[in-house]
Design an enzyme around this catalytic site. Sequence first.
Site, PDB file in Angstrom:
ATOM      1  CD  GLN A   1      -3.515  -4.283   6.530  1.00  0.00           C
ATOM      2  OE1 GLN A   1      -3.616  -3.229   5.905  1.00  0.00           O
ATOM      3  NE2 GLN A   1      -3.937  -5.430   6.031  1.00  0.00           N
TER       4      GLN A   1
ATOM      5  CG  ASP B   1      -9.509   0.258   5.069  1.00  0.00           C
ATOM      6  OD1 ASP B   1      -9.272  -0.247   3.957  1.00  0.00           O
ATOM      7  OD2 ASP B   1      -8.813   0.065   6.082  1.00  0.00           O
TER       8      ASP B   1
ATOM      9  CE  LYS C   1      -3.854  -2.402   2.183  1.00  0.00           C
ATOM     10  NZ  LYS C   1      -4.611  -2.746   3.388  1.00  0.00           N
TER      11      LYS C   1
HETATM   12  N1  GUN Z   1      -6.957  -6.597   6.223  1.00  0.00           N
HETATM   13  C1  GUN Z   1      -7.290  -7.330   5.151  1.00  0.00           C
HETATM   14  N2  GUN Z   1      -7.823  -6.541   4.181  1.00  0.00           N
HETATM   15  C2  GUN Z   1      -7.820  -5.303   4.663  1.00  0.00           C
HETATM   16  C3  GUN Z   1      -8.245  -4.059   4.119  1.00  0.00           C
HETATM   17  O1  GUN Z   1      -8.740  -3.938   2.998  1.00  0.00           O
HETATM   18  N3  GUN Z   1      -8.070  -2.974   4.937  1.00  0.00           N
HETATM   19  C4  GUN Z   1      -7.548  -3.079   6.190  1.00  0.00           C
HETATM   20  N4  GUN Z   1      -7.446  -1.966   6.912  1.00  0.00           N
HETATM   21  N5  GUN Z   1      -7.156  -4.228   6.717  1.00  0.00           N
HETATM   22  C5  GUN Z   1      -7.284  -5.326   5.952  1.00  0.00           C
END
Ligand code: GUN
Length: 307
Positions: free
Chosen positions: A122, A145, A78
């Site tokens: 996350q 998100d 990311k």
């Molecule tokens: N863990 C797995 N997928 C995601 C996501 O799309 N966003 C976040 N914040 N955590 C995750």
Amino acid sequence: MKTQQLGAHPATASDLLPFATRDLTMTSQLINGVELSKTLRQTLQARIQSLTERGQTPGLAVILLGDHPASQVYVRNKVAACEQVGIHSLLEKYPDTLSETELLLNIKALNEDPKIHGILVQLPLPAHIDAQRVIEAISPSKDVDGFHISSAGALMTGTKGFWPCTPYGCMKMLESIHYDLKGKHAVVIGRSNIVGKPMAMMLLQKNATVTICHSHTKNLADLTRQADLIVAAVGIRNVLTKDMVKPGAVVLDVGMNRDELGKLCGDVDFAGVSEVSSYITPVPGGVGPMTITMLLHNTVLAAEQLN
Ligand code: GUN
């Protein structure tokens, strides 16, 4: 696997779709998440440049607790994607012993930071932290998100709000093949807040008839065999096999699993299903890159909406 960009074959309607590739040994066409991402990211770059020229570079804060190996990879990807398109990124890494109170204070500071337009914590979080409370602490205007209850409510009611990145990426993939969802039967396997539930809402918004399947669903195969579109998002390898798919169905694979050799694979038995589906997404190189692209998209949108 031998694949060829469409256009090298005699022209058919589907040859006009730039992100689908045909594997010459099977009937199904691949929806290429890497190529589609490239195109979408180029468009985003122009918007980022225009914001930057006005001194308003979009900024994303990513918070990671602990050393969960998969989470570390996701977060690294990311942050790298932000760098690639010119989004300012701030990575905050903490030990998994960080208290919930400290985490909430950090989020509060980021909510008030004018350089930060998007905040991502996350998941999963350590067991001593209430993940929902943490998500609700993020300002809805920075919830890139799309997990905040107000974002979820906006999606449910069809009003303005951030859409969760993975299902949003799936919708963009369907758009890229000009798939008209109106009246189609879509079966979503998985009911998570991150993928399954928002996916169903997005499909419903496009006038599909939606069935959500989960661990208590009886006769999964009977339902998937009726589907024009199947989204597999349950985290179980080979949950969808060839005998469960109607010929010509479109299959989107959201799974991220490892096979017995440690190789990345999805929820779909790709080799079998691709013999009957019309379109299919590969793993890797399908939905994964699209999730990150839609995160970049949401961050740019957050910056534009603020200015
Ligand atoms: N863990 C797995 N997928 C995601 C996501 O799309 N966003 C976040 N914040 N955590 C995750």
